[in-house]
Design a protein around this motif. Structure first.
Motif, mmCIF file in Angstrom:
data_model
loop_
_atom_site.group_PDB
_atom_site.id
_atom_site.type_symbol
_atom_site.label_atom_id
_atom_site.label_comp_id
_atom_site.label_asym_id
_atom_site.label_seq_id
_atom_site.Cartn_x
_atom_site.Cartn_y
_atom_site.Cartn_z
ATOM 1 N N LYS A 135 0.845 -1.193 0.000
ATOM 2 C CA LYS A 135 0.000 0.000 0.000
ATOM 3 C C LYS A 135 0.881 1.244 0.000
ATOM 4 O O LYS A 135 1.864 1.314 0.729
ATOM 5 N N GLU A 136 0.494 2.218 -0.813
ATOM 6 C CA GLU A 136 1.224 3.483 -0.808
ATOM 7 C C GLU A 136 0.827 4.287 0.423
ATOM 8 O O GLU A 136 -0.364 4.465 0.717
ATOM 9 N N LEU A 137 1.816 4.770 1.149
ATOM 10 C CA LEU A 137 1.556 5.615 2.316
ATOM 11 C C LEU A 137 1.419 7.050 1.821
ATOM 12 O O LEU A 137 2.401 7.795 1.742
ATOM 13 N N LYS A 138 0.203 7.427 1.485
ATOM 14 C CA LYS A 138 -0.035 8.715 0.826
ATOM 15 C C LYS A 138 0.269 9.880 1.746
ATOM 16 O O LYS A 138 0.010 9.852 2.948
ATOM 17 N N ARG A 139 0.816 10.923 1.153
ATOM 18 C CA ARG A 139 1.290 12.073 1.917
ATOM 19 C C ARG A 139 0.175 12.838 2.603
ATOM 20 O O ARG A 139 0.441 13.607 3.523
ATOM 21 N N THR A 140 -1.048 12.676 2.155
ATOM 22 C CA THR A 140 -2.167 13.422 2.750
ATOM 23 C C THR A 140 -2.610 12.822 4.089
ATOM 24 O O THR A 140 -3.408 13.431 4.800
#
Length: 290
Positions: A196-201
């Motif tokens: 899973k991408e750890l999104k910056r938001t």
């Protein structure tokens, strides 16, 4: 503190401690800065090893030329007399033709090499195995040590075109080099965990919860490269240990099969009726003609 095991692909890079409440924007920048700064230390160490062996960098228009070509073209290294190592130099020709061959003496060479080893150890990937976390202060300290060693050996400084000086001044040009491909711009960096991408938001706690004792493996890579490969269920070391265990077990079973011999039952000591015959006085009776 949450412990992050940062990897690039399948290769371990460093351990980092942080908190669950940190924003992913700040964490991504922090991880990227440490990652890129470690690469900078490695590049400087590599060039400093050459500096210790062959002296300072030649001007770009003299690199790769033979002595005869330099003489024919009437080229001169204006920095050769300005950038002299402390204690004088020892000539050792650079066969590649990148450096001027005026290397530091043994004492000054030892100063450079010792500092290089210490800086490498400080940001080494082996710190992961030793469970030592790395932070930006440690990387900056390694850079300061390297800068200090160069100033001791070359108090007049290095030529402006020397890659070591350019690295220290953040003016290095890595375009078209393998080293340039390894660097990840902060705006292009992504962190991934469990595919899973750890999104910056988001915050880190949105992905891993609020347990400050959590340990996770995150992978850093450039945008557009897709999801990195998942972590294997067992590590390479665990797999090797399992294979070794089953191999030894198999060898033990082979030995047991080889030793499965009943011939010992014909031995006198294995006769369960020997004591009874001895009491009856029929121990040595032999049947048949003499």
């Amino acid at each position: 503190m949450v412990q992050l095991h940062v990897k690039r692909g399948d290769e371990s890079q460093f351990l980092l401690e942080t908190t669950c409440s940190i924003s992913m924007e700040d964490l991504t920048q922090q991880v990227t800065r440490i990652y890129n700064s470690r690469l900078k230390v490695q590049r400087i160490c590599s060039e400093m090893e050459e500096l210790a062996e062959h002296g300072v960098f030649l001007p770009p228009n003299m690199q790769g030329l033979t002595d005869e070509q330099i003489e024919d073209l009437k080229l001169k290294d204006e920095w050769a007399d300005k950038c002299v190592p402390s204690g004088g130099s020892v000539f050792k020709k650079d066969e590649i033709g990148r450096r001027n061959g005026h290397a530091p003496n043994e004492k000054m060479k030892e100063v450079l090499k010792k500092t290089i080893e210490e800086a490498k150890a400080q940001i080494s990937k082996k710190q992961v195995q030793a469970n030592v976390c790395v932070n930006m202060e440690m990387v900056k300290d390694a850079l300061d040590q390297l800068r200090g060693a160069v100033m001791i050996v070359y108090p007049m400084g290095l030529p402006p075109h020397d890659p070591i000086r350019m690295e220290f001044e953040d003016k290095e040009d890595l375009s078209g080099t393998h080293a340039g491909l390894e660097v990840i711009e902060e705006s292009e960096a992504q962190l991934w965990w469990a595919a899973k991408e750890l999104k910056r938001t988001n915050k880190l706690s949105d992905f891993v919860g609020k347990n400050e004792k959590t340990k996770i493996v995150v992978k850093i890579q450039k945008k557009g490269q897709g999801a990195p490969s998942r972590e294997p269920v067992i590590s390479n070391e665990e797999q090797k240990q399992m294979m070794l265990y089953y191999y030894r077990k198999q060898e033990e079973l082979k030995k047991l099969e080889e030793n499965d011999d009943d011939s010992y039952l014909n031995s006198e000591w294995a006769d369960s009726h020997a004591l009874k015959r001895q009491f009856h006085g029929v121990k040595d009776i032999k049947w048949g003609p003499r």
